[in-house]
Design a protein around this motif. Structure first.
Motif, short mmCIF file in Angstrom:
data_model
loop_
_atom_site.label_atom_id
_atom_site.label_comp_id
_atom_site.label_asym_id
_atom_site.label_seq_id
_atom_site.Cartn_x
_atom_site.Cartn_y
_atom_site.Cartn_z
N LEU A 112 0.81 -1.20 0.00
CA LEU A 112 0.00 0.00 0.00
C LEU A 112 0.85 1.26 0.00
O LEU A 112 1.93 1.29 0.58
N ARG A 113 0.33 2.29 -0.64
CA ARG A 113 0.92 3.63 -0.58
C ARG A 113 -0.14 4.54 0.02
O ARG A 113 -1.31 4.44 -0.32
N GLY A 114 0.27 5.39 0.94
CA GLY A 114 -0.69 6.29 1.56
C GLY A 114 -0.03 7.23 2.53
O GLY A 114 1.14 7.58 2.37
N HIS A 115 -0.78 7.61 3.57
CA HIS A 115 -0.30 8.56 4.57
C HIS A 115 -0.71 8.08 5.96
O HIS A 115 -1.82 7.59 6.16
N HIS A 116 0.21 8.26 6.91
CA HIS A 116 -0.05 7.91 8.30
C HIS A 116 -1.13 8.83 8.86
O HIS A 116 -1.12 10.04 8.62
N VAL A 117 -2.07 8.27 9.60
CA VAL A 117 -3.10 9.05 10.29
C VAL A 117 -2.74 9.04 11.76
O VAL A 117 -2.64 7.98 12.39
N ARG A 118 -2.55 10.24 12.31
CA ARG A 118 -2.18 10.37 13.72
C ARG A 118 -3.38 10.05 14.62
O ARG A 118 -4.53 10.10 14.17
N PRO A 119 -3.12 9.76 15.91
CA PRO A 119 -4.22 9.45 16.84
C PRO A 119 -5.28 10.56 16.92
O PRO A 119 -6.45 10.27 17.17
N ASP A 120 -4.89 11.81 16.68
CA ASP A 120 -5.87 12.91 16.73
C ASP A 120 -6.67 13.05 15.43
O ASP A 120 -7.51 13.93 15.29
N GLY A 121 -6.38 12.16 14.45
CA GLY A 121 -7.11 12.17 13.18
C GLY A 121 -6.46 12.99 12.09
O GLY A 121 -6.89 12.93 10.93
N SER A 122 -5.41 13.74 12.42
CA SER A 122 -4.73 14.52 11.38
C SER A 122 -3.87 13.59 10.53
O SER A 122 -3.47 12.50 10.96
N VAL A 123 -3.60 14.03 9.31
CA VAL A 123 -2.88 13.19 8.34
C VAL A 123 -1.48 13.74 8.14
O VAL A 123 -1.29 14.93 7.87
N ASP A 124 -0.49 12.87 8.26
CA ASP A 124 0.91 13.23 8.02
C ASP A 124 1.08 13.43 6.51
O ASP A 124 0.71 12.55 5.73
N PRO A 125 1.63 14.55 6.08
CA PRO A 125 1.76 14.79 4.64
C PRO A 125 2.83 13.93 3.94
O PRO A 125 2.82 13.80 2.73
N ARG A 126 3.73 13.33 4.72
CA ARG A 126 4.78 12.50 4.11
C ARG A 126 4.18 11.19 3.63
O ARG A 126 3.38 10.56 4.32
N GLU A 127 4.60 10.76 2.46
CA GLU A 127 4.11 9.51 1.89
C GLU A 127 4.67 8.32 2.67
O GLU A 127 5.80 8.35 3.15
N ARG A 128 3.87 7.27 2.77
CA ARG A 128 4.27 6.06 3.48
C ARG A 128 3.90 4.84 2.65
O ARG A 128 2.86 4.82 1.98
N TYR A 129 4.74 3.82 2.71
CA TYR A 129 4.47 2.53 2.08
C TYR A 129 4.40 1.47 3.18
O TYR A 129 5.12 1.56 4.17
N ALA A 130 3.53 0.49 2.99
CA ALA A 130 3.42 -0.59 3.98
C ALA A 130 2.99 -1.89 3.29
O ALA A 130 2.21 -1.86 2.35
N SER A 131 3.51 -3.00 3.80
CA SER A 131 3.07 -4.33 3.40
C SER A 131 2.12 -4.80 4.48
O SER A 131 2.50 -4.89 5.65
N VAL A 132 0.88 -5.09 4.10
CA VAL A 132 -0.17 -5.38 5.06
C VAL A 132 -0.78 -6.75 4.76
O VAL A 132 -1.13 -7.04 3.62
N ARG A 133 -0.93 -7.57 5.80
CA ARG A 133 -1.62 -8.85 5.67
C ARG A 133 -3.09 -8.53 5.41
O ARG A 133 -3.73 -7.84 6.19
N VAL A 134 -3.64 -8.99 4.29
CA VAL A 134 -4.99 -8.61 3.87
C VAL A 134 -6.02 -8.97 4.93
O VAL A 134 -6.91 -8.16 5.23
N ASP A 135 -5.92 -10.13 5.55
CA ASP A 135 -6.89 -10.52 6.57
C ASP A 135 -6.70 -9.79 7.90
O ASP A 135 -7.54 -9.91 8.78
N GLY A 136 -5.63 -9.01 8.03
CA GLY A 136 -5.35 -8.34 9.31
C GLY A 136 -5.84 -6.92 9.40
O GLY A 136 -5.82 -6.33 10.48
N SER A 137 -6.32 -6.32 8.32
CA SER A 137 -6.74 -4.92 8.36
C SER A 137 -8.23 -4.81 8.64
O SER A 137 -9.00 -5.74 8.39
N ARG A 138 -8.62 -3.68 9.16
CA ARG A 138 -10.04 -3.40 9.34
C ARG A 138 -10.31 -1.95 9.02
O ARG A 138 -9.46 -1.15 8.87
#
Length: 68
Positions: free
Chosen positions: A42-68
């Motif tokens: 996945l390519r996207g952006h980190h969402v902070r606990p307060d709901g704001s979005v970090d503008p820096r791009e992030r990549y992650a490998s995510v187990r499909v059955d593990g996300s919600r």
């Protein structure tokens, strides 16, 4: 996991990081099967606990059955 969705993934279900991953998905770059489990790149952006979005791009490998 569709573009525009915000996902929360437990630490055990993504590579690599510490603590849960909160990410707004911008793109599903690819999918693969490793060890009998489906993973999404996945390519996207980190969402902070307060709901704001970090503008820096992030990549992650995510187990499909593990996300919600």
């Amino acid at each position: 996991m569709r573009p525009g969705a915000t996902i929360i993934v437990p630490e055990a279900d993504y590579a690599f990081g510490a603590g849960p991953l909160r990410m707004r998905v911008e793109e599903v770059v690819g999918q693969a099967t490793h060890g009998g489990e489906r993973w999404a790149e996945l390519r996207g952006h980190h969402v902070r606990p307060d709901g704001s979005v970090d503008p820096r791009e992030r990549y992650a490998s995510v187990r499909v059955d593990g996300s919600r």
